[in-house]
Scaffold this motif. Sequence first.
Motif, PDB file in Angstrom:
ATOM      1  N   MET A   1       0.876  -1.179   0.000  1.00 44.07           N
ATOM      2  CA  MET A   1       0.000   0.000   0.000  1.00 44.07           C
ATOM      3  C   MET A   1       0.897   1.208   0.000  1.00 44.07           C
ATOM      4  O   MET A   1       1.787   1.310   0.804  1.00 44.07           O
ATOM      5  CB  MET A   1      -0.844  -0.034   1.254  1.00 44.07           C
ATOM      6  N   THR A   2       0.751   2.138  -0.889  1.00 47.23           N
ATOM      7  CA  THR A   2       1.679   3.245  -0.986  1.00 47.23           C
ATOM      8  C   THR A   2       1.070   4.514  -0.460  1.00 47.23           C
ATOM      9  O   THR A   2       0.838   5.455  -1.166  1.00 47.23           O
ATOM     10  CB  THR A   2       2.114   3.450  -2.435  1.00 47.23           C
TER      11      THR A   2
ATOM     12  N   TRP B   1      -5.764  -8.559   0.265  1.00 51.17           N
ATOM     13  CA  TRP B   1      -5.534  -7.182  -0.166  1.00 51.17           C
ATOM     14  C   TRP B   1      -4.089  -7.051  -0.605  1.00 51.17           C
ATOM     15  O   TRP B   1      -3.179  -7.462   0.112  1.00 51.17           O
ATOM     16  CB  TRP B   1      -5.851  -6.211   0.970  1.00 51.17           C
ATOM     17  N   LEU B   2      -3.874  -6.444  -1.768  1.00 46.41           N
ATOM     18  CA  LEU B   2      -2.563  -6.410  -2.405  1.00 46.41           C
ATOM     19  C   LEU B   2      -2.029  -4.989  -2.488  1.00 46.41           C
ATOM     20  O   LEU B   2      -2.744  -4.068  -2.900  1.00 46.41           O
ATOM     21  CB  LEU B   2      -2.665  -6.990  -3.814  1.00 46.41           C
ATOM     22  N   ALA B   3      -0.765  -4.832  -2.116  1.00 46.31           N
ATOM     23  CA  ALA B   3      -0.112  -3.530  -2.198  1.00 46.31           C
ATOM     24  C   ALA B   3       0.677  -3.415  -3.493  1.00 46.31           C
ATOM     25  O   ALA B   3       0.978  -4.415  -4.149  1.00 46.31           O
ATOM     26  CB  ALA B   3       0.816  -3.343  -1.003  1.00 46.31           C
ATOM     27  N   GLU B   4       1.020  -2.186  -3.862  1.00 45.03           N
ATOM     28  CA  GLU B   4       1.911  -1.979  -4.993  1.00 45.03           C
ATOM     29  C   GLU B   4       2.972  -0.943  -4.637  1.00 45.03           C
ATOM     30  O   GLU B   4       2.695   0.039  -3.939  1.00 45.03           O
ATOM     31  CB  GLU B   4       1.153  -1.570  -6.263  1.00 45.03           C
TER      32      GLU B   4
ATOM     33  N   GLY C   1       8.274  -3.879  -1.316  1.00 42.37           N
ATOM     34  CA  GLY C   1       7.235  -4.653  -1.978  1.00 42.37           C
ATOM     35  C   GLY C   1       7.564  -4.727  -3.450  1.00 42.37           C
ATOM     36  O   GLY C   1       7.868  -3.699  -4.065  1.00 42.37           O
ATOM     37  N   VAL C   2       7.514  -5.922  -4.050  1.00 39.27           N
ATOM     38  CA  VAL C   2       7.980  -6.079  -5.424  1.00 39.27           C
ATOM     39  C   VAL C   2       6.823  -6.233  -6.411  1.00 39.27           C
ATOM     40  O   VAL C   2       7.047  -6.561  -7.570  1.00 39.27           O
ATOM     41  CB  VAL C   2       8.955  -7.271  -5.553  1.00 39.27           C
ATOM     42  N   CYS C   3       5.598  -5.970  -5.980  1.00 42.62           N
ATOM     43  CA  CYS C   3       4.454  -5.938  -6.903  1.00 42.62           C
ATOM     44  C   CYS C   3       4.262  -4.501  -7.376  1.00 42.62           C
ATOM     45  O   CYS C   3       3.879  -3.642  -6.576  1.00 42.62           O
ATOM     46  CB  CYS C   3       3.182  -6.442  -6.228  1.00 42.62           C
ATOM     47  N   PRO C   4       4.505  -4.205  -8.653  1.00 39.49           N
ATOM     48  CA  PRO C   4       4.354  -2.832  -9.133  1.00 39.49           C
ATOM     49  C   PRO C   4       2.947  -2.490  -9.590  1.00 39.49           C
ATOM     50  O   PRO C   4       2.663  -1.318  -9.862  1.00 39.49           O
ATOM     51  CB  PRO C   4       5.325  -2.780 -10.315  1.00 39.49           C
ATOM     52  N   ASN C   5       2.065  -3.495  -9.706  1.00 44.40           N
ATOM     53  CA  ASN C   5       0.702  -3.233 -10.174  1.00 44.40           C
ATOM     54  C   ASN C   5      -0.247  -4.187  -9.460  1.00 44.40           C
ATOM     55  O   ASN C   5      -0.358  -5.365  -9.821  1.00 44.40           O
ATOM     56  CB  ASN C   5       0.611  -3.408 -11.691  1.00 44.40           C
ATOM     57  N   ALA C   6      -0.926  -3.686  -8.455  1.00 39.53           N
ATOM     58  CA  ALA C   6      -1.786  -4.537  -7.630  1.00 39.53           C
ATOM     59  C   ALA C   6      -2.963  -5.089  -8.421  1.00 39.53           C
ATOM     60  O   ALA C   6      -3.419  -6.207  -8.173  1.00 39.53           O
ATOM     61  CB  ALA C   6      -2.280  -3.754  -6.413  1.00 39.53           C
ATOM     62  N   ALA C   7      -3.482  -4.328  -9.386  1.00 41.63           N
ATOM     63  CA  ALA C   7      -4.618  -4.809 -10.170  1.00 41.63           C
ATOM     64  C   ALA C   7      -4.220  -5.988 -11.047  1.00 41.63           C
ATOM     65  O   ALA C   7      -4.998  -6.932 -11.245  1.00 41.63           O
ATOM     66  CB  ALA C   7      -5.183  -3.676 -11.027  1.00 41.63           C
TER      67      ALA C   7
ATOM     68  N   ILE D   1     -13.035 -16.148  -2.500  1.00 38.14           N
ATOM     69  CA  ILE D   1     -12.515 -15.051  -1.691  1.00 38.14           C
ATOM     70  C   ILE D   1     -12.506 -13.738  -2.470  1.00 38.14           C
ATOM     71  O   ILE D   1     -12.330 -13.712  -3.685  1.00 38.14           O
ATOM     72  CB  ILE D   1     -11.092 -15.404  -1.191  1.00 38.14           C
ATOM     73  N   GLY D   2     -12.750 -12.622  -1.756  1.00 37.12           N
ATOM     74  CA  GLY D   2     -12.632 -11.313  -2.366  1.00 37.12           C
ATOM     75  C   GLY D   2     -11.176 -10.927  -2.530  1.00 37.12           C
ATOM     76  O   GLY D   2     -10.316 -11.308  -1.720  1.00 37.12           O
ATOM     77  N   VAL D   3     -10.864 -10.167  -3.570  1.00 32.30           N
ATOM     78  CA  VAL D   3      -9.506  -9.703  -3.836  1.00 32.30           C
ATOM     79  C   VAL D   3      -9.564  -8.197  -4.054  1.00 32.30           C
ATOM     80  O   VAL D   3     -10.356  -7.710  -4.874  1.00 32.30           O
ATOM     81  CB  VAL D   3      -8.890 -10.395  -5.062  1.00 32.30           C
ATOM     82  N   GLY D   4      -8.738  -7.457  -3.304  1.00 32.97           N
ATOM     83  CA  GLY D   4      -8.742  -6.004  -3.415  1.00 32.97           C
ATOM     84  C   GLY D   4      -7.349  -5.441  -3.518  1.00 32.97           C
ATOM     85  O   GLY D   4      -6.360  -6.097  -3.162  1.00 32.97           O
ATOM     86  N   THR D   5      -7.244  -4.207  -4.005  1.00 32.68           N
ATOM     87  CA  THR D   5      -5.966  -3.501  -4.031  1.00 32.68           C
ATOM     88  C   THR D   5      -5.901  -2.561  -2.840  1.00 32.68           C
ATOM     89  O   THR D   5      -6.875  -1.886  -2.523  1.00 32.68           O
ATOM     90  CB  THR D   5      -5.785  -2.713  -5.341  1.00 32.68           C
ATOM     91  N   ALA D   6      -4.735  -2.555  -2.198  1.00 33.43           N
ATOM     92  CA  ALA D   6      -4.575  -1.714  -1.007  1.00 33.43           C
ATOM     93  C   ALA D   6      -3.168  -1.092  -0.997  1.00 33.43           C
ATOM     94  O   ALA D   6      -2.344  -1.472  -0.192  1.00 33.43           O
ATOM     95  CB  ALA D   6      -4.800  -2.548   0.261  1.00 33.43           C
ATOM     96  N   VAL D   7      -2.898  -0.188  -1.876  1.00 32.33           N
ATOM     97  CA  VAL D   7      -3.879   0.391  -2.796  1.00 32.33           C
ATOM     98  C   VAL D   7      -3.257   0.501  -4.181  1.00 32.33           C
ATOM     99  O   VAL D   7      -2.046   0.366  -4.354  1.00 32.33           O
ATOM    100  CB  VAL D   7      -4.315   1.814  -2.357  1.00 32.33           C
ATOM    101  N   SER D   8      -4.121   0.793  -5.181  1.00 33.16           N
ATOM    102  CA  SER D   8      -3.644   1.246  -6.482  1.00 33.16           C
ATOM    103  C   SER D   8      -3.396   2.752  -6.375  1.00 33.16           C
ATOM    104  O   SER D   8      -4.265   3.497  -5.917  1.00 33.16           O
ATOM    105  CB  SER D   8      -4.692   0.960  -7.559  1.00 33.16           C
ATOM    106  N   VAL D   9      -2.207   3.178  -6.786  1.00 29.77           N
ATOM    107  CA  VAL D   9      -1.778   4.562  -6.544  1.00 29.77           C
ATOM    108  C   VAL D   9      -2.194   5.452  -7.700  1.00 29.77           C
ATOM    109  O   VAL D   9      -1.716   5.304  -8.832  1.00 29.77           O
ATOM    110  CB  VAL D   9      -0.256   4.621  -6.329  1.00 29.77           C
ATOM    111  N   LEU D  10      -3.088   6.389  -7.417  1.00 30.48           N
ATOM    112  CA  LEU D  10      -3.629   7.241  -8.477  1.00 30.48           C
ATOM    113  C   LEU D  10      -2.658   8.320  -8.939  1.00 30.48           C
ATOM    114  O   LEU D  10      -2.811   8.854 -10.025  1.00 30.48           O
ATOM    115  CB  LEU D  10      -4.928   7.896  -7.999  1.00 30.48           C
ATOM    116  N   SER D  11      -1.661   8.647  -8.144  1.00 27.03           N
ATOM    117  CA  SER D  11      -0.731   9.704  -8.544  1.00 27.03           C
ATOM    118  C   SER D  11       0.152   9.285  -9.706  1.00 27.03           C
ATOM    119  O   SER D  11       0.743  10.147 -10.368  1.00 27.03           O
ATOM    120  CB  SER D  11       0.142  10.113  -7.351  1.00 27.03           C
ATOM    121  N   THR D  12       0.283   7.980  -9.950  1.00 25.84           N
ATOM    122  CA  THR D  12       1.124   7.507 -11.044  1.00 25.84           C
ATOM    123  C   THR D  12       0.349   6.679 -12.062  1.00 25.84           C
ATOM    124  O   THR D  12       0.947   6.110 -12.975  1.00 25.84           O
ATOM    125  CB  THR D  12       2.303   6.670 -10.509  1.00 25.84           C
TER     126      THR D  12
END
Length: 413
Positions: free
Chosen positions: A1-2, A78-81, A88-94, A107-118
């Motif tokens: 999560m960034t 919940w996946l961070a980017e 954290g080595v995931c650059p794109n949580a989606a 199971i539910g899968v969510g991004t925590a978070v996808s970074v809108l600034s980039t």
Amino acid sequence: MTKTSPLTGSQVHSSPTAAPARRTVPLPSVRQPPATDSIRVGAFLLSAQFPGQSHADALERTVSAAVVAERSGLDSVWLAEHHFVPYGVCPNAATLAALLLGRTRRIGVGTAVSVLSTAHPVSLGEQAALLHLTSGGRFTLGVGRGGPWIDLDVFGTGVAAYEEGFSERLDLLLRWLRGSRVGADGPQFNFPEVAVVPRADSRREAPRPELAGWLDGRSGTLHRFPRQRLDGAPRPESAGPPVVMACTSPGGVRTAAERGLPMLLGMHSGDEDKVQMLAAYRTAWRACGRGEEQLARIEREHLAAGVVQVADRTSEARSRLLGAMPGWFEYGLGAHRTVDGRERRMRDPREYTELLCDLHAVGTPRQCADRLLATAERTGLRRFALLAEGSGEHTATMDNIARLGSEVLPQLG
């Protein structure tokens, strides 16, 4: 999560230790998730690279953890980017969410978070709609502002996207997820109206009999695409994907409330901090003239990040985290570079780890359950995303998630 953390102005979770020899972890039998009106617990996965591990090791641990989380009856993962750091080595949580939605069934899968600034809001909106429609509604899009990192230079959005541009980006994303045609006329985005394809809020037609299911070649059994959660909650197939917003400041709380979005609250905040942020959200919500019934629905969807470490003894749980997380914080977060050379201030990594152990579900199964129940009672929060990889070890992470499901969840009622 960034999002901004008290350690570096970024986010924090996990730990560094040398990768141990791996053994096979027996998977638990599939457990039913908790009812929708009870406390819902998910796993927070950063894909953290600990010393001695490769990037592939970190990502493999995340994929394995998601599968174990589903089998253990957890509500969600919940996946961070992150970019350019071993934190954290995931650059794109989606993108990673797409893989995990294909590897799981319930199971539910969510991004925590996808970074809108980039990220371009339209591109992210297209990804979210695609995952929502093809997963039967199991995807949740978490968004955040991010940090003042070198990422802003690399992706060309600039520091203004972080400092002033978040609201415009968020509003464009929400219009894309809720509309059929969208154009933009703002300082960051300016384009003529175009059709939204695929539409996130489109209804499914009734499937033709010959297409009603698909054949699992491994087992030879016929499955239907998921239309309903196993806990009985209907899928929101006529609505777009749920959206949550990371909030770490009063301004962020107002932004979320004004747009009717549930909040994602950070790990560093204790119960009293959460109570204050929830009160600020209600104030901002009512100032917009919205009703109390809708507020009650939104408040059930607020999400609190935390830490979990289950062990037979409290000293064992704390020792495992204190032996790994401080070094990982220093190693992973120390790699962050600011976009303009601004000063970074880090809290002492060991003191911060001790704080997390004090605030969250770290100890015996009974203590972990009591901690979650106490936070739920004091704050009213019903959803948790718990960092489960704080040991930095593959096997220990799988065991931790399995014990969370088999020994802690049944005590939550």
